[in-house]
Design a protein around this motif. Sequence first.
Motif, mmCIF file in Angstrom:
data_model
loop_
_atom_site.group_PDB
_atom_site.id
_atom_site.type_symbol
_atom_site.label_atom_id
_atom_site.label_comp_id
_atom_site.label_asym_id
_atom_site.label_seq_id
_atom_site.Cartn_x
_atom_site.Cartn_y
_atom_site.Cartn_z
ATOM 1 N N SER A 190 59.810 -4.788 -5.183
ATOM 2 C CA SER A 190 60.739 -5.787 -5.731
ATOM 3 C C SER A 190 60.139 -7.180 -5.848
ATOM 4 N N ARG A 191 59.115 -7.464 -5.055
ATOM 5 C CA ARG A 191 58.587 -8.841 -5.032
ATOM 6 C C ARG A 191 57.069 -8.832 -4.829
ATOM 7 N N GLY A 192 56.465 -10.008 -5.027
ATOM 8 C CA GLY A 192 55.081 -10.261 -4.627
ATOM 9 C C GLY A 192 54.071 -9.243 -5.133
ATOM 10 N N ILE A 193 53.228 -8.776 -4.238
ATOM 11 C CA ILE A 193 52.155 -7.855 -4.601
ATOM 12 C C ILE A 193 52.732 -6.544 -5.140
ATOM 13 N N GLY A 194 53.797 -6.051 -4.519
ATOM 14 C CA GLY A 194 54.406 -4.784 -4.950
ATOM 15 C C GLY A 194 54.925 -4.847 -6.367
ATOM 16 N N ARG A 195 55.450 -6.006 -6.732
ATOM 17 C CA ARG A 195 55.949 -6.197 -8.099
ATOM 18 C C ARG A 195 54.784 -6.092 -9.103
ATOM 19 N N ALA A 196 53.679 -6.753 -8.785
ATOM 20 C CA ALA A 196 52.496 -6.702 -9.669
ATOM 21 C C ALA A 196 51.960 -5.270 -9.757
ATOM 22 N N ILE A 197 52.008 -4.549 -8.646
ATOM 23 C CA ILE A 197 51.514 -3.158 -8.631
ATOM 24 C C ILE A 197 52.408 -2.277 -9.511
ATOM 25 N N ALA A 198 53.723 -2.403 -9.309
ATOM 26 C CA ALA A 198 54.662 -1.575 -10.087
ATOM 27 C C ALA A 198 54.485 -1.839 -11.577
ATOM 28 N N THR A 199 54.385 -3.107 -11.937
ATOM 29 C CA THR A 199 54.250 -3.463 -13.355
ATOM 30 C C THR A 199 52.942 -2.929 -13.934
ATOM 31 N N ALA A 200 51.860 -3.077 -13.169
ATOM 32 C CA ALA A 200 50.554 -2.597 -13.665
ATOM 33 C C ALA A 200 50.580 -1.078 -13.843
ATOM 34 N N LEU A 201 51.150 -0.375 -12.868
ATOM 35 C CA LEU A 201 51.173 1.095 -12.949
ATOM 36 C C LEU A 201 52.071 1.584 -14.089
ATOM 37 N N SER A 202 53.065 0.772 -14.455
ATOM 38 C CA SER A 202 54.065 1.235 -15.428
ATOM 39 C C SER A 202 53.489 1.476 -16.823
ATOM 40 N N HIS A 203 52.280 0.956 -17.092
ATOM 41 C CA HIS A 203 51.649 1.242 -18.391
ATOM 42 C C HIS A 203 51.209 2.700 -18.479
ATOM 43 N N GLU A 204 50.985 3.335 -17.310
ATOM 44 C CA GLU A 204 50.465 4.716 -17.303
ATOM 45 C C GLU A 204 51.363 5.713 -16.589
ATOM 46 N N TYR A 205 52.153 5.229 -15.633
ATOM 47 C CA TYR A 205 52.909 6.136 -14.760
ATOM 48 C C TYR A 205 54.417 5.869 -14.867
ATOM 49 N N ASN A 206 55.216 6.866 -14.503
ATOM 50 C CA ASN A 206 56.616 6.613 -14.207
ATOM 51 C C ASN A 206 56.652 6.030 -12.801
ATOM 52 N N VAL A 207 57.302 4.891 -12.663
ATOM 53 C CA VAL A 207 57.212 4.177 -11.388
ATOM 54 C C VAL A 207 58.561 4.155 -10.664
ATOM 55 N N VAL A 208 58.537 4.517 -9.394
ATOM 56 C CA VAL A 208 59.715 4.387 -8.548
ATOM 57 C C VAL A 208 59.548 3.100 -7.755
ATOM 58 N N ILE A 209 60.471 2.175 -8.000
ATOM 59 C CA ILE A 209 60.389 0.859 -7.361
ATOM 60 C C ILE A 209 61.296 0.871 -6.135
ATOM 61 N N GLU B 148 64.886 -6.533 -12.061
ATOM 62 C CA GLU B 148 64.002 -7.262 -12.994
ATOM 63 C C GLU B 148 62.697 -6.488 -13.193
ATOM 64 N N VAL B 149 62.150 -5.977 -12.095
ATOM 65 C CA VAL B 149 60.896 -5.208 -12.175
ATOM 66 C C VAL B 149 61.132 -3.941 -12.994
ATOM 67 N N LEU B 150 62.285 -3.321 -12.761
ATOM 68 C CA LEU B 150 62.631 -2.101 -13.508
ATOM 69 C C LEU B 150 62.623 -2.379 -15.021
ATOM 70 N N ALA B 151 63.226 -3.508 -15.401
ATOM 71 C CA ALA B 151 63.288 -3.852 -16.833
ATOM 72 C C ALA B 151 61.878 -4.038 -17.392
ATOM 73 N N GLU B 152 61.008 -4.702 -16.611
ATOM 74 C CA GLU B 152 59.615 -4.906 -17.063
ATOM 75 C C GLU B 152 58.899 -3.566 -17.230
ATOM 76 N N CYS B 153 59.095 -2.673 -16.264
ATOM 77 C CA CYS B 153 58.420 -1.361 -16.313
ATOM 78 C C CYS B 153 58.899 -0.567 -17.532
ATOM 79 N N LYS B 154 60.202 -0.641 -17.777
ATOM 80 C CA LYS B 154 60.746 0.099 -18.934
ATOM 81 C C LYS B 154 60.168 -0.445 -20.230
ATOM 82 N N LYS B 155 59.990 -1.767 -20.279
ATOM 83 C CA LYS B 155 59.388 -2.391 -21.475
ATOM 84 C C LYS B 155 57.990 -1.827 -21.732
ATOM 85 N N ASN B 156 57.323 -1.453 -20.644
ATOM 86 C CA ASN B 156 55.961 -0.904 -20.761
ATOM 87 C C ASN B 156 55.968 0.604 -21.039
ATOM 88 N N GLY B 157 57.145 1.148 -21.294
ATOM 89 C CA GLY B 157 57.216 2.563 -21.682
ATOM 90 C C GLY B 157 57.374 3.525 -20.523
#
Length: 243
Positions: free
Chosen positions: A11-30, A41-50
């Motif tokens: 949800s925040r900090g380093i984990g947020r950056a990790i989730a967002t980065a992984l979301s370009h390639e993986y389905n991410v559970v936040i 908010e992170v969920l919305a960003e990940c969805k934007k990345n497909g």
Amino acid sequence: MRKTALVTGGSRGIGRAIATALSHEYNVVINYCGSEEKANEVLAECKKNGSDSMIFKADVSDAAAVRSMTESVLEKYGSIDIAVNNSGITKDNLILRMSEEEFDRVMDINLKGCFNVSKAVFKQMLKQKSGSIINMASVVGEIGNIGQANYAASKAGVIALTKTIAREGAHKNVRCNAIAPGFIQTEMTDVLSDSFKESVLANIPMKKLGKPEDIANLVLFLSGDNSRYITGQVINVDGGMVM
Ligand code: NAP
């Protein structure tokens, strides 16, 4: 087909950056514990990345809650390929002033949380004959730090846990590595005084703090096939602070 990555404390900090980065390639559970709005908010960003992502509230120190989280993940996606044990807290105090509660809570989230999640995903990864577990340690777990007896001990424990999981999983192609960040700019370090930050910078050869993305880049590498022969390692991302 996209693989599935679970990121604790996404949800925040380093984990947020990790989730967002992984979301370009993986389905991410936040995973998150208290910050639902930020997790969304992170969920919305990940969805934007497909990414077909989801959020899941669970306190990682609660083994039953972690089990039900991993069961839900398996129900939805059918596999867990990457688990990033990123959740962590600090409760700093000099050892003479540190209460038992301060010690226990940090150990419960940072070390037992890492054990709970690793245990919950391990059986599935062994069955899949593939998986990568990435644990967030800290340089403090290698060199200690004044005022952080609880935190340093928890991160040293994470390093030992990492090597043990790596040994137990290697024959089934389940890898486990730890990342030891130095000082990364997040809410965890924002609370430190300017004079303390100055003294930290004096000990960093690269003379700057790291960014959450610096950690996320390594997580991406350790998640994928480019790191397929790397297990049981602790990799520092610290601008040369510990060498
Ligand atoms: P942060 O900004 O304070 O974020 C901590 C994250 O952990 C939040 O997403 C929080 O989620 C989650 N969390 C806290 N308690 C939890 C619990 N009981 N169950 C599940 N999640 C929980 O911290 P950060 O700086 O990004 O640090 C991330 C990791 O890197 C930690 O393990 C930390 O020890 C490590 N690290 C950080 C630094 C640094 O300089 N920042 C250096 C070395 C290591 P909620 O808000 O939803 O509760």
